[in-house]
Design a protein around this motif. Structure first.
Motif, PDB file in Angstrom:
ATOM      1  N   LEU A  54      35.354  54.932  45.813  1.00  0.00           N
ATOM      2  CA  LEU A  54      35.448  56.320  46.296  1.00  0.00           C
ATOM      3  C   LEU A  54      34.554  57.256  45.506  1.00  0.00           C
ATOM      4  O   LEU A  54      33.914  58.155  46.066  1.00  0.00           O
ATOM      5  CB  LEU A  54      36.908  56.799  46.205  1.00  0.00           C
ATOM      6  CG  LEU A  54      37.866  56.313  47.288  1.00  0.00           C
ATOM      7  CD1 LEU A  54      39.290  56.740  46.956  1.00  0.00           C
ATOM      8  CD2 LEU A  54      37.464  56.851  48.655  1.00  0.00           C
ATOM      9  N   VAL A  55      34.492  57.053  44.197  1.00  0.00           N
ATOM     10  CA  VAL A  55      33.631  57.879  43.336  1.00  0.00           C
ATOM     11  C   VAL A  55      32.179  57.744  43.750  1.00  0.00           C
ATOM     12  O   VAL A  55      31.434  58.726  43.825  1.00  0.00           O
ATOM     13  CB  VAL A  55      33.831  57.487  41.856  1.00  0.00           C
ATOM     14  CG1 VAL A  55      32.721  58.075  40.981  1.00  0.00           C
ATOM     15  CG2 VAL A  55      35.191  57.968  41.356  1.00  0.00           C
ATOM     16  N   VAL A  56      31.763  56.514  44.040  1.00  0.00           N
ATOM     17  CA  VAL A  56      30.375  56.273  44.460  1.00  0.00           C
ATOM     18  C   VAL A  56      30.121  56.872  45.838  1.00  0.00           C
ATOM     19  O   VAL A  56      29.108  57.555  46.062  1.00  0.00           O
ATOM     20  CB  VAL A  56      30.075  54.754  44.466  1.00  0.00           C
ATOM     21  CG1 VAL A  56      28.700  54.478  45.070  1.00  0.00           C
ATOM     22  CG2 VAL A  56      30.151  54.191  43.051  1.00  0.00           C
ATOM     23  N   GLU A  57      31.029  56.637  46.773  1.00  0.00           N
ATOM     24  CA  GLU A  57      30.849  57.104  48.147  1.00  0.00           C
ATOM     25  C   GLU A  57      30.733  58.626  48.235  1.00  0.00           C
ATOM     26  O   GLU A  57      29.938  59.157  49.015  1.00  0.00           O
ATOM     27  CB  GLU A  57      32.025  56.644  49.012  1.00  0.00           C
ATOM     28  CG  GLU A  57      32.004  55.170  49.374  1.00  0.00           C
ATOM     29  CD  GLU A  57      33.231  54.778  50.172  1.00  0.00           C
ATOM     30  OE1 GLU A  57      34.024  55.676  50.536  1.00  0.00           O
ATOM     31  OE2 GLU A  57      33.405  53.562  50.425  1.00  0.00           O
ATOM     32  N   HIS A  58      31.523  59.315  47.415  1.00  0.00           N
ATOM     33  CA  HIS A  58      31.583  60.783  47.513  1.00  0.00           C
ATOM     34  C   HIS A  58      30.762  61.483  46.434  1.00  0.00           C
ATOM     35  O   HIS A  58      30.844  62.701  46.289  1.00  0.00           O
ATOM     36  CB  HIS A  58      33.035  61.233  47.475  1.00  0.00           C
ATOM     37  CG  HIS A  58      33.828  60.770  48.667  1.00  0.00           C
ATOM     38  ND1 HIS A  58      33.804  61.423  49.876  1.00  0.00           N
ATOM     39  CD2 HIS A  58      34.629  59.686  48.840  1.00  0.00           C
ATOM     40  CE1 HIS A  58      34.573  60.769  50.740  1.00  0.00           C
ATOM     41  NE2 HIS A  58      35.080  59.717  50.137  1.00  0.00           N
ATOM     42  N   LYS A  59      29.965  60.680  45.696  1.00  0.00           N
ATOM     43  CA  LYS A  59      29.042  61.234  44.697  1.00  0.00           C
ATOM     44  C   LYS A  59      29.741  62.261  43.803  1.00  0.00           C
ATOM     45  O   LYS A  59      29.342  63.426  43.708  1.00  0.00           O
ATOM     46  CB  LYS A  59      27.828  61.857  45.391  1.00  0.00           C
ATOM     47  CG  LYS A  59      27.037  60.854  46.220  1.00  0.00           C
ATOM     48  CD  LYS A  59      25.877  61.485  46.951  1.00  0.00           C
ATOM     49  CE  LYS A  59      25.137  60.455  47.792  1.00  0.00           C
ATOM     50  NZ  LYS A  59      24.030  61.036  48.583  1.00  0.00           N
ATOM     51  N   VAL A  60      30.793  61.798  43.160  1.00  0.00           N
ATOM     52  CA  VAL A  60      31.643  62.651  42.330  1.00  0.00           C
ATOM     53  C   VAL A  60      30.854  63.263  41.179  1.00  0.00           C
ATOM     54  O   VAL A  60      30.065  62.588  40.511  1.00  0.00           O
ATOM     55  CB  VAL A  60      32.836  61.821  41.789  1.00  0.00           C
ATOM     56  CG1 VAL A  60      33.498  62.501  40.614  1.00  0.00           C
ATOM     57  CG2 VAL A  60      33.839  61.594  42.905  1.00  0.00           C
ATOM     58  N   LYS A 403      37.447  63.674  47.281  1.00  0.00           N
ATOM     59  CA  LYS A 403      36.716  64.004  48.505  1.00  0.00           C
ATOM     60  C   LYS A 403      36.408  65.492  48.640  1.00  0.00           C
ATOM     61  O   LYS A 403      35.369  65.871  49.191  1.00  0.00           O
ATOM     62  CB  LYS A 403      37.523  63.534  49.720  1.00  0.00           C
ATOM     63  CG  LYS A 403      37.678  62.025  49.801  1.00  0.00           C
ATOM     64  CD  LYS A 403      38.618  61.616  50.937  1.00  0.00           C
ATOM     65  CE  LYS A 403      38.826  60.112  50.959  1.00  0.00           C
ATOM     66  NZ  LYS A 403      39.777  59.700  52.026  1.00  0.00           N
ATOM     67  N   ASN A 404      37.303  66.349  48.145  1.00  0.00           N
ATOM     68  CA  ASN A 404      37.163  67.788  48.373  1.00  0.00           C
ATOM     69  C   ASN A 404      36.700  68.582  47.159  1.00  0.00           C
ATOM     70  O   ASN A 404      36.152  69.676  47.317  1.00  0.00           O
ATOM     71  CB  ASN A 404      38.489  68.366  48.865  1.00  0.00           C
ATOM     72  CG  ASN A 404      38.881  67.842  50.226  1.00  0.00           C
ATOM     73  OD1 ASN A 404      38.425  68.331  51.248  1.00  0.00           O
ATOM     74  ND2 ASN A 404      39.723  66.808  50.245  1.00  0.00           N
ATOM     75  N   LYS A 405      36.904  68.035  45.955  1.00  0.00           N
ATOM     76  CA  LYS A 405      36.539  68.778  44.752  1.00  0.00           C
ATOM     77  C   LYS A 405      35.505  68.064  43.881  1.00  0.00           C
ATOM     78  O   LYS A 405      35.057  68.615  42.880  1.00  0.00           O
ATOM     79  CB  LYS A 405      37.793  69.065  43.913  1.00  0.00           C
ATOM     80  CG  LYS A 405      38.854  69.891  44.653  1.00  0.00           C
ATOM     81  CD  LYS A 405      38.304  71.255  45.067  1.00  0.00           C
ATOM     82  CE  LYS A 405      39.298  72.040  45.899  1.00  0.00           C
ATOM     83  NZ  LYS A 405      38.739  73.340  46.358  1.00  0.00           N
ATOM     84  N   GLY A 406      35.152  66.835  44.262  1.00  0.00           N
ATOM     85  CA  GLY A 406      34.175  66.094  43.463  1.00  0.00           C
ATOM     86  C   GLY A 406      34.668  65.812  42.057  1.00  0.00           C
ATOM     87  O   GLY A 406      33.892  65.761  41.100  1.00  0.00           O
ATOM     88  N   PHE A 407      35.967  65.602  41.921  1.00  0.00           N
ATOM     89  CA  PHE A 407      36.619  65.463  40.618  1.00  0.00           C
ATOM     90  C   PHE A 407      37.512  64.222  40.678  1.00  0.00           C
ATOM     91  O   PHE A 407      38.428  64.150  41.496  1.00  0.00           O
ATOM     92  CB  PHE A 407      37.447  66.723  40.354  1.00  0.00           C
ATOM     93  CG  PHE A 407      38.036  66.839  38.971  1.00  0.00           C
ATOM     94  CD1 PHE A 407      38.152  65.749  38.114  1.00  0.00           C
ATOM     95  CD2 PHE A 407      38.506  68.060  38.516  1.00  0.00           C
ATOM     96  CE1 PHE A 407      38.701  65.879  36.846  1.00  0.00           C
ATOM     97  CE2 PHE A 407      39.057  68.212  37.250  1.00  0.00           C
ATOM     98  CZ  PHE A 407      39.155  67.106  36.420  1.00  0.00           C
TER      99      PHE A 407
END
Length: 453
Positions: A54-60, A403-407
Motif C-alpha cells: 500500500l505504501v508503494v502503491e500510494h507513494k506515501v 490513501k488520503n493523507k500519505g501517512f
C-alpha cells in the motif's frame, strides 16, 4: 477390404478416445492432490507484505510504519564495512565459518560474557544468523515439535504465531493487562503487566516454551526484574524453555534497565536469547543476528541453520565485529553509540508523544524500542464501509491514512491473536526511529488534518 479398413480405423479411434479419457482422469487426479504443505495453511497473510504494498502503491510521503531508521548507521560502522570489502585480498567477500564469522563470535563472547554472567564459548554458545528473524525461525524449528504448546505474550511480534504453527506447535496466548490508573496520568508501557495467576495457569504438561520480547514490539514495555523472576520460576518449576527476543536491548529510556532473563539464577540452561546487529547499529538491511544459549540447545539450532541458509554474509559480520570491538573499548562511556543512540531516540519519542497528544490521540509512552502505540478512540474520521466486515477498525483507519493523507503507520491488532484483536482495534503503532525532518513532516500532516475536529 473396405470393411477391414473401417474396422481398423474404428479400433484406432476407440483406443485414442480411451487414452484421452484416461489422460484426463490422471490429470484430474493429479490436480486433486493438495499442492501446498499443511503446515503453511492459515498463515499466508502478512501485515508487512500488505501495508508495504500500500505504501508503494500510494507513494506515501511519511512512513512511520515499518521499524527501520531512515538515518544512516554510525560512521565507524560504515567505514568498517567499506574496509572489509577491500582488505585481506578481497577474501572477506568469500564464505566464512557457517555458524558465525570467527572474529564476530569471538567478540560477541567477550562482550556478552559479563552481561549473561556466563563464560561464553565462541563456537558452542553463539550462532550467527541472517538477522534475528532467522534466529527465531531456527529456534522454533529446532525446539518445537508436534503437539507442543508455546506461551505467547500479547501484544507480540507477529511472526511468533506462524513460526510456532509451522513447527507443529500450538500457540497459547496471554495478554499484558493495563493496571488501573489515576485520571489524567499519562500512560506508560510499564503500566501493562502480566497477571501472575493467569500466567501460571497457562503452564501445562504440554508447555514446551514461553516467548518473551523485551523491550516489546509494539508496546515498548521493558520487563522489570520482578516480572522476569516470576517467569523464570515458572520455567524452572515446569521444565519449560524460554525464547527471549532482545533485539532492542540497547534502546531503553529514562533510566530503565534491560535485564536479560538468561542471567537470572537457573535460567541459562533454559533460555535462547536473540539479538540483532540491525537494531544495535541502525543497519537493518545488513541482516546480521545471533542466538545465545547452552550448547545442549544451540546444537539443534545449528542443525536447522546448516540445512537451510548455512552461511551469513561475511563482510557484514566483519563490520559488526569491529563495531562491537570499538563499543567494548568505550562501554558505558558518554561517547559510546550504545549511550548516544537511546538519548537521541528518547528525544524523538518525546517529540512524537507531544504531537500525538496535541491532535487528540492518547500515546502510551514506551520504556524502550523503536515504537509507541496510540489510542485513536478520540479521533473522528468518516471511514468508508468496509468490504470485509471482519476487518478490524485499526486496519481500516491505517489504510484510510495511507490513501488520503500519505501517512503510514501499522494497526496494533496485527500483534494480537484472532480472539483478542477486537479488544485492541483502537490502537495504531508509530515508529519514531526516524530523522527529525521525517517526524516534522508527520507533525505537519497531523496538525493540518486536525483529526479531532
Amino acid at each position: 477390404m473396405f470393411r477391414r479398413a473401417s474396422l481398423i480405423l474404428h479400433q484406432h479411434f476407440l483406443r485414442k478416445k480411451n487414452f484421452t479419457a484416461c489422460g484426463l482422469y490422471l490429470n484430474k487426479a493429479a490436480m486433486s492432490k493438495q499442492i501446498h504443505a499443511r503446515r503453511i495453511e492459515g498463515i499466508d497473510k502478512n501485515v508487512w507484505v500488505e501495508f508495504t504494498q500500500l505504501v508503494v502503491e500510494h507513494k506515501v510521503n511519511v512512513n512511520l510504519g515499518q521499524g527501520f531508521p531512515d538515518f544512516s548507521p554510525p560512521e565507524f560502522t560504515k567505514e568498517y564495512f567499506k574496509d572489509a570489502i577491500f582488505e585481506s585480498g578481497g577474501m572477506l567477500n568469500q564464505y566464512t565459518r557457517a555458524f558465525g564469522h570467527p572474529l564476530l563470535v569471538k567478540v560477541l563472547a567477550q562482550f556478552f560474557s559479563k552481561l549473561f554472567g556466563q563464560d561464553l564459548d565462541a563456537n558452542s554458545n553463539i550462532l550467527v544468523t541472517v538477522g534475528a528473524y532467522q534466529a527465531l525461525f531456527c529456534t522454533f524449528q529446532a525446539l518445537i515439535d508436534e503437539g507442543d504448546e508455546v506461551i505467547v505474550i500479547e501484544p507480540f511480534f507477529d511472526c511468533y504465531e506462524p513460526m510456532v504453527k509451522m513447527a507443529g506447535g500450538t500457540p497459547v496466548f496471554i495478554p499484558l493487562r493495563l493496571k488501573s490508573l489515576k485520571e489524567g496520568v499519562p500512560l506508560s508501557s510499564g503500566d501493562w503487566m502480566l497477571d501472575p495467576e493467569e500466567l501460571a495457569a497457562k503452564f501445562t504438561a504440554k508447555t514446551k516454551a514461553i516467548v518473551i520480547n523485551s523491550p516489546n514490539n509494539p508496546l515498548g514495555k521493558v520487563y522489570k526484574k520482578q516480572e522476569l523472576e516470576m517467569i523464570a520460576e515458572l520455567c524452572i518449576k515446569n521444565n519449560v524453555l524460554c525464547f527471549s527476543d532482545e533485539v532492542y536491548e540497547w534502546l531503553v529510556y529514562d533510566g530503565t534497565e534491560h535485564i536479560r532473563i538468561a542471567s537470572l539464577p537457573g535460567m541459562w540452561d533454559h533460555t535462547i536469547s536473540i539479538g540483532s546487529a540491525g537494531k544495535t547499529f541502525s543497519a537493518t538491511g545488513w541482516k546480521v543476528g545471533w542466538a545465545f544459549g547452552p550448547d545442549h540447545l544451540l546444537r539443534h539450532l545449528r542443525t536447522v541453520h546448516q540445512n537451510s541458509l548455512y552461511h551469513c554474509p561475511t563482510v557484514a559480520q566483519e563490520a559488526v565485529a569491529r563495531s562491537f570491538q570499538k563499543e567494548f573499548e568505550r562501554f558505558r562511556e558518554p561517547e559510546s553509540y550504545f549511550v548516544q543512540l537511546p538519548q537521541q531516540l528518547s528525544l524523538k519519542r518525546d517529540q512524537l508523544v507531544k504531537c500525538l497528544t496535541a491532535v487528540g490521540m492518547k500515546p502510551i509512552v514506551p520504556e524502550g524500542g523503536y515504537f509507541l502505540i496510540a489510542d485513536i478512540s478520540g479521533v473522528k474520521v468518516d471511514l468508508p464501509e468496509p468490504s470485509d466486515r471482519d476487518e478490524p477498525y485499526d486496519f481500516r483507519f491505517v489504510k484510510w491514512m495511507i490513501k488520503n493523507k500519505g501517512f503510514a503507520t501499522i494497526p496494533v491488532s496485527a500483534f494480537y491473536s484472532s480472539q483478542n484483536k477486537k479488544h485492541f482495534s483502537h490502537f495504531i503503532r508509530f515508529c519514531f526511529a526516524k530523522k527529525d525532518d521525517t517526524l516534522i513532516a508527520a507533525e505537519k500532516i497531523l496538525q493540518s488534518w486536525n483529526p479531532t475536529n
